[in-house]
Write a protein that holds these residues in place. Structure first.
Motif, PDB file in Angstrom:
ATOM      1  N   HIS A 113       0.805  -1.221   0.000  1.00  0.00           N
ATOM      2  CA  HIS A 113       0.000   0.000   0.000  1.00  0.00           C
ATOM      3  C   HIS A 113       0.844   1.280   0.000  1.00  0.00           C
ATOM      4  O   HIS A 113       0.485   2.244  -0.704  1.00  0.00           O
ATOM      5  CB  HIS A 113      -0.959   0.001   1.187  1.00  0.00           C
ATOM      6  CG  HIS A 113      -1.990   1.076   1.117  1.00  0.00           C
ATOM      7  ND1 HIS A 113      -3.087   1.015   0.284  1.00  0.00           N
ATOM      8  CD2 HIS A 113      -2.081   2.271   1.764  1.00  0.00           C
ATOM      9  CE1 HIS A 113      -3.820   2.104   0.418  1.00  0.00           C
ATOM     10  NE2 HIS A 113      -3.226   2.891   1.312  1.00  0.00           N
ATOM     11  N   PRO A 114       1.947   1.384   0.762  1.00  0.00           N
ATOM     12  CA  PRO A 114       2.771   2.592   0.660  1.00  0.00           C
ATOM     13  C   PRO A 114       3.273   2.856  -0.754  1.00  0.00           C
ATOM     14  O   PRO A 114       3.358   4.019  -1.187  1.00  0.00           O
ATOM     15  CB  PRO A 114       3.922   2.325   1.625  1.00  0.00           C
ATOM     16  CG  PRO A 114       3.362   1.359   2.615  1.00  0.00           C
ATOM     17  CD  PRO A 114       2.436   0.494   1.833  1.00  0.00           C
ATOM     18  N   CYS A 115       3.604   1.811  -1.485  1.00  0.00           N
ATOM     19  CA  CYS A 115       4.038   1.985  -2.871  1.00  0.00           C
ATOM     20  C   CYS A 115       2.895   2.506  -3.735  1.00  0.00           C
ATOM     21  O   CYS A 115       3.112   3.336  -4.635  1.00  0.00           O
ATOM     22  CB  CYS A 115       4.556   0.655  -3.424  1.00  0.00           C
ATOM     23  SG  CYS A 115       5.960  -0.038  -2.536  1.00  0.00           S
ATOM     24  N   ILE A 116       1.681   2.050  -3.469  1.00  0.00           N
ATOM     25  CA  ILE A 116       0.530   2.535  -4.225  1.00  0.00           C
ATOM     26  C   ILE A 116       0.266   4.004  -3.928  1.00  0.00           C
ATOM     27  O   ILE A 116      -0.056   4.801  -4.827  1.00  0.00           O
ATOM     28  CB  ILE A 116      -0.695   1.676  -3.899  1.00  0.00           C
ATOM     29  CG1 ILE A 116      -0.478   0.230  -4.361  1.00  0.00           C
ATOM     30  CG2 ILE A 116      -1.958   2.243  -4.530  1.00  0.00           C
ATOM     31  CD1 ILE A 116      -1.587  -0.716  -3.967  1.00  0.00           C
ATOM     32  N   VAL A 117       0.424   4.409  -2.664  1.00  0.00           N
ATOM     33  CA  VAL A 117       0.217   5.808  -2.287  1.00  0.00           C
ATOM     34  C   VAL A 117       1.203   6.709  -3.015  1.00  0.00           C
ATOM     35  O   VAL A 117       0.816   7.722  -3.637  1.00  0.00           O
ATOM     36  CB  VAL A 117       0.349   5.966  -0.756  1.00  0.00           C
ATOM     37  CG1 VAL A 117       0.373   7.436  -0.373  1.00  0.00           C
ATOM     38  CG2 VAL A 117      -0.807   5.266  -0.053  1.00  0.00           C
ATOM     39  N   LEU A 118       2.493   6.395  -2.963  1.00  0.00           N
ATOM     40  CA  LEU A 118       3.505   7.224  -3.620  1.00  0.00           C
ATOM     41  C   LEU A 118       3.369   7.188  -5.131  1.00  0.00           C
ATOM     42  O   LEU A 118       3.592   8.198  -5.812  1.00  0.00           O
ATOM     43  CB  LEU A 118       4.899   6.755  -3.204  1.00  0.00           C
ATOM     44  CG  LEU A 118       5.239   6.920  -1.720  1.00  0.00           C
ATOM     45  CD1 LEU A 118       6.634   6.425  -1.432  1.00  0.00           C
ATOM     46  CD2 LEU A 118       5.105   8.375  -1.300  1.00  0.00           C
ATOM     47  N   ALA A 153       1.332   8.220   7.249  1.00  0.00           N
ATOM     48  CA  ALA A 153       1.139   8.889   5.959  1.00  0.00           C
ATOM     49  C   ALA A 153       1.254   7.932   4.789  1.00  0.00           C
ATOM     50  O   ALA A 153       0.714   8.207   3.711  1.00  0.00           O
ATOM     51  CB  ALA A 153       2.153  10.019   5.807  1.00  0.00           C
ATOM     52  N   LEU A 154       1.947   6.814   4.969  1.00  0.00           N
ATOM     53  CA  LEU A 154       2.125   5.855   3.881  1.00  0.00           C
ATOM     54  C   LEU A 154       0.992   4.842   3.789  1.00  0.00           C
ATOM     55  O   LEU A 154       0.914   4.103   2.810  1.00  0.00           O
ATOM     56  CB  LEU A 154       3.461   5.121   4.046  1.00  0.00           C
ATOM     57  CG  LEU A 154       4.717   5.994   4.020  1.00  0.00           C
ATOM     58  CD1 LEU A 154       5.953   5.141   4.237  1.00  0.00           C
ATOM     59  CD2 LEU A 154       4.814   6.758   2.710  1.00  0.00           C
ATOM     60  N   TRP A 155       0.147   4.777   4.810  1.00  0.00           N
ATOM     61  CA  TRP A 155      -0.962   3.813   4.788  1.00  0.00           C
ATOM     62  C   TRP A 155      -2.330   4.502   4.753  1.00  0.00           C
ATOM     63  O   TRP A 155      -3.329   3.897   5.086  1.00  0.00           O
ATOM     64  CB  TRP A 155      -0.873   2.897   6.010  1.00  0.00           C
ATOM     65  CG  TRP A 155      -0.044   1.684   5.769  1.00  0.00           C
ATOM     66  CD1 TRP A 155      -0.458   0.494   5.258  1.00  0.00           C
ATOM     67  CD2 TRP A 155       1.353   1.530   6.023  1.00  0.00           C
ATOM     68  NE1 TRP A 155       0.587  -0.387   5.179  1.00  0.00           N
ATOM     69  CE2 TRP A 155       1.728   0.223   5.644  1.00  0.00           C
ATOM     70  CE3 TRP A 155       2.339   2.380   6.532  1.00  0.00           C
ATOM     71  CZ2 TRP A 155       3.016  -0.266   5.753  1.00  0.00           C
ATOM     72  CZ3 TRP A 155       3.628   1.907   6.636  1.00  0.00           C
ATOM     73  CH2 TRP A 155       3.960   0.597   6.259  1.00  0.00           C
ATOM     74  N   LYS A 156      -2.359   5.749   4.363  1.00  0.00           N
ATOM     75  CA  LYS A 156      -3.635   6.463   4.302  1.00  0.00           C
ATOM     76  C   LYS A 156      -4.492   5.913   3.160  1.00  0.00           C
ATOM     77  O   LYS A 156      -3.989   5.539   2.099  1.00  0.00           O
ATOM     78  CB  LYS A 156      -3.390   7.953   4.100  1.00  0.00           C
ATOM     79  CG  LYS A 156      -2.553   8.293   2.887  1.00  0.00           C
ATOM     80  CD  LYS A 156      -2.198   9.760   2.862  1.00  0.00           C
ATOM     81  CE  LYS A 156      -1.268  10.088   1.695  1.00  0.00           C
ATOM     82  NZ  LYS A 156      -0.834  11.491   1.708  1.00  0.00           N
ATOM     83  N   LYS A 382       5.669   8.763 -14.402  1.00  0.00           N
ATOM     84  CA  LYS A 382       6.040   9.345 -13.114  1.00  0.00           C
ATOM     85  C   LYS A 382       5.693   8.385 -11.976  1.00  0.00           C
ATOM     86  O   LYS A 382       4.577   7.850 -11.929  1.00  0.00           O
ATOM     87  CB  LYS A 382       5.313  10.674 -12.906  1.00  0.00           C
ATOM     88  CG  LYS A 382       5.915  11.830 -13.671  1.00  0.00           C
ATOM     89  CD  LYS A 382       5.235  13.141 -13.317  1.00  0.00           C
ATOM     90  CE  LYS A 382       5.932  14.327 -13.963  1.00  0.00           C
ATOM     91  NZ  LYS A 382       5.280  15.619 -13.614  1.00  0.00           N
ATOM     92  N   GLY A 383       6.640   8.177 -11.074  1.00  0.00           N
ATOM     93  CA  GLY A 383       6.424   7.266  -9.950  1.00  0.00           C
ATOM     94  C   GLY A 383       6.583   5.806 -10.292  1.00  0.00           C
ATOM     95  O   GLY A 383       6.187   4.934  -9.501  1.00  0.00           O
ATOM     96  N   PHE A 384       7.189   5.499 -11.455  1.00  0.00           N
ATOM     97  CA  PHE A 384       7.326   4.096 -11.855  1.00  0.00           C
ATOM     98  C   PHE A 384       8.248   3.318 -10.915  1.00  0.00           C
ATOM     99  O   PHE A 384       8.148   2.093 -10.816  1.00  0.00           O
ATOM    100  CB  PHE A 384       7.861   4.016 -13.287  1.00  0.00           C
ATOM    101  CG  PHE A 384       7.877   2.627 -13.853  1.00  0.00           C
ATOM    102  CD1 PHE A 384       6.715   2.042 -14.316  1.00  0.00           C
ATOM    103  CD2 PHE A 384       9.060   1.896 -13.900  1.00  0.00           C
ATOM    104  CE1 PHE A 384       6.721   0.755 -14.832  1.00  0.00           C
ATOM    105  CE2 PHE A 384       9.065   0.615 -14.411  1.00  0.00           C
ATOM    106  CZ  PHE A 384       7.897   0.038 -14.874  1.00  0.00           C
ATOM    107  N   GLY A 385       9.135   4.023 -10.215  1.00  0.00           N
ATOM    108  CA  GLY A 385       9.995   3.330  -9.262  1.00  0.00           C
ATOM    109  C   GLY A 385       9.223   2.655  -8.150  1.00  0.00           C
ATOM    110  O   GLY A 385       9.684   1.656  -7.571  1.00  0.00           O
ATOM    111  N   ALA A 386       8.012   3.181  -7.838  1.00  0.00           N
ATOM    112  CA  ALA A 386       7.182   2.544  -6.806  1.00  0.00           C
ATOM    113  C   ALA A 386       6.705   1.160  -7.249  1.00  0.00           C
ATOM    114  O   ALA A 386       6.537   0.262  -6.415  1.00  0.00           O
ATOM    115  CB  ALA A 386       5.981   3.428  -6.486  1.00  0.00           C
TER     116      ALA A 386
END
Length: 413
Positions: A113-118, A153-156, A382-386
């Motif tokens: 989920h943190p990766c999905i948020v970022l 903040a990473l699991w919102k 953008k954000g592909f590293g997540a």
């Protein structure tokens, strides 16, 4: 019509004249107890199964069920050992299957989920100069957000994602129950069958769209200025989006129909790509490693690993391929969902501060042309590293789970 029931019948526990004699000749309705010992009585009355039936199938009158443990009837060799080992093997099989499935479920819905948020915050941040294409850049961004806002903040928005999944599964089940649209594809499929199945998926994504939009806002909204959302806020805001009420939005808010098409298109293409890749991977795995029949002496946990892990690897490869191929379309879809919702996100360049989202796309085509003109082709990624971090964690959890069960299988041998 008189029922075909013998006089003095007392269910399957009928025991002949001795049962009636034990209670007296006038039993219940005054019928005398009857003894069906003669052949004439047997031909005239309906007779139940003989009372002495445990352990036997072809007993005749006067015969008794052989009792294990006697002199002439010793118990079969290995009966107790076989049942005991079978029960233990079944318990180990269930335990291994449950553990493997739980590890995969935890990775897909909680750990990732943190990766999905970022990933979503980077996708909708048209101001960003750092595209975060590298997983190392995403890890540094995670550290910055955790340091300034805390791990929360990473699991919102995780609760709203579960609500959307529940709405999707429930809607699919209800539509398939009351319509002829098939929920699953069988081996004997036809073009009509596939068309009906894809139509069902499309209807589900149409119903899911407003709730997905509300969940997306909860996921990317900054914790600095965002109050704690309630459990049912996703449902309330989704229904408000349908009827045009609820949280006030700006005039740049796109109509619901304008964001429904890219959402349905992304959902159906993701399902098709993942299904095709999953079938291909399973076919390759089974072709390289044919299924071995279970024989005595083969460890139960190792058999469970051989049964479950090909499915998990196929699901992993299918999700990865679909996410990578459709990443540009997902970026466009998320920007259309967020436009006009007055959402304020975290600054992904600095790791602190906040930014408002004030896009003015007229639709899907205008969004694609604007991103390509202002941000270049890499702006769609953008954000592909997540994504790299997410699936790296998934591989690590699967390998650790496999290593644990492999060690358990070696200890039980």
């Amino acid at each position: 019509m008189q029922p075909r029931r013998p006089e003095g019948f007392d269910g399957l526990g009928y025991r002949g004249s001795s049962y009636g004699a034990g209670r007296g000749d006038d039993y219940q309705h005054g019928f005398p107890a009857r003894s069906f010992s003669s052949s004439g009585d047997l031909s005239q009355h309906w007779v139940t199964t003989p009372p002495d039936i445990p352990g036997s199938r072809n007993l005749h009158w006067g015969e008794k069920t052989p009792v294990y443990g006697g002199d002439n009837n010793p118990p079969p060799a290995g009966v107790g050992e076989e049942s005991s080992s079978g029960g233990t093997g079944e318990q180990l099989n269930r335990f291994a299957g449950f553990g493997i499935g739980l590890a995969s479920l935890f990775t897909e819905n909680v750990l990732a989920h943190p990766c999905i948020v970022l990933r979503r915050q980077c996708q909708i941040n048209y101001h960003a100069r750092n595209y975060h294409l590298s997983p190392f850049s995403i890890v540094r961004l995670m550290y910055s957000f955790t340091k300034t806002q805390g791990p929360r903040a990473l699991w919102k928005g995780m609760g709203s994602t579960f609500i959307v999944q529940g709405i999707t599964l429930g809607t699919e089940g209800i539509i398939s129950e009351f319509t002829p649209l098939p929920r699953d594809l069988t081996h004997k499929w036809s073009p009509k069958h596939i068309g009906g199945h894809l139509l069902l998926k499309g209807l589900v994504y149409v119903i899911q769209t407003p709730f997905y939009s509300a969940s997306l806002i909860e996921t990317v909204q900054s914790e600095i200025i965002h109050d704690n959302p309630g459990i049912l806020d996703c449902l309330k805001e989704g229904i408000g989006r349908i009827i045009g009420l609820g949280v006030p939005h700006s005039k740049r808010l796109l109509p619901l129909l304008a964001i429904t098409f890219p959402t349905v298109l992304h959902g159906i293409l993701h399902y098709i790509i993942s299904s095709v890749v999953q079938k291909c991977v399973l076919f390759i795995i089974k072709r390289k490693k044919p299924t071995q029949s279970s024989i005595d002496g083969v460890n139960t946990i190792q058999n469970t690993l051989d049964d479950y892990f090909p499915e998990l690897i196929a699901n992993f490869a299918a999700s990865l391929c679909a996410d990578v191929i459709l990443y540009p379309l997902e970026t466009v879809m998320h920007r259309l969902h967020i436009q006009g919702t007055r959402t304020i996100i975290d600054n992904t360049d600095l790791g602190h501060e906040v930014l408002p989202i004030n896009t003015q796309y007229e639709g899907m085509r205008d969004c694609i042309n604007t991103i390509n003109r202002q941000e270049g082709v890499l702006g769609f990624y953008k954000g592909f590293g997540a994504v790299v971090v997410q699936y790296t964690l998934h591989v690590a959890v699967l390998q650790i789970t496999k290593l644990i069960y492999t060690c358990l299988s070696q200890k039980t041998t």
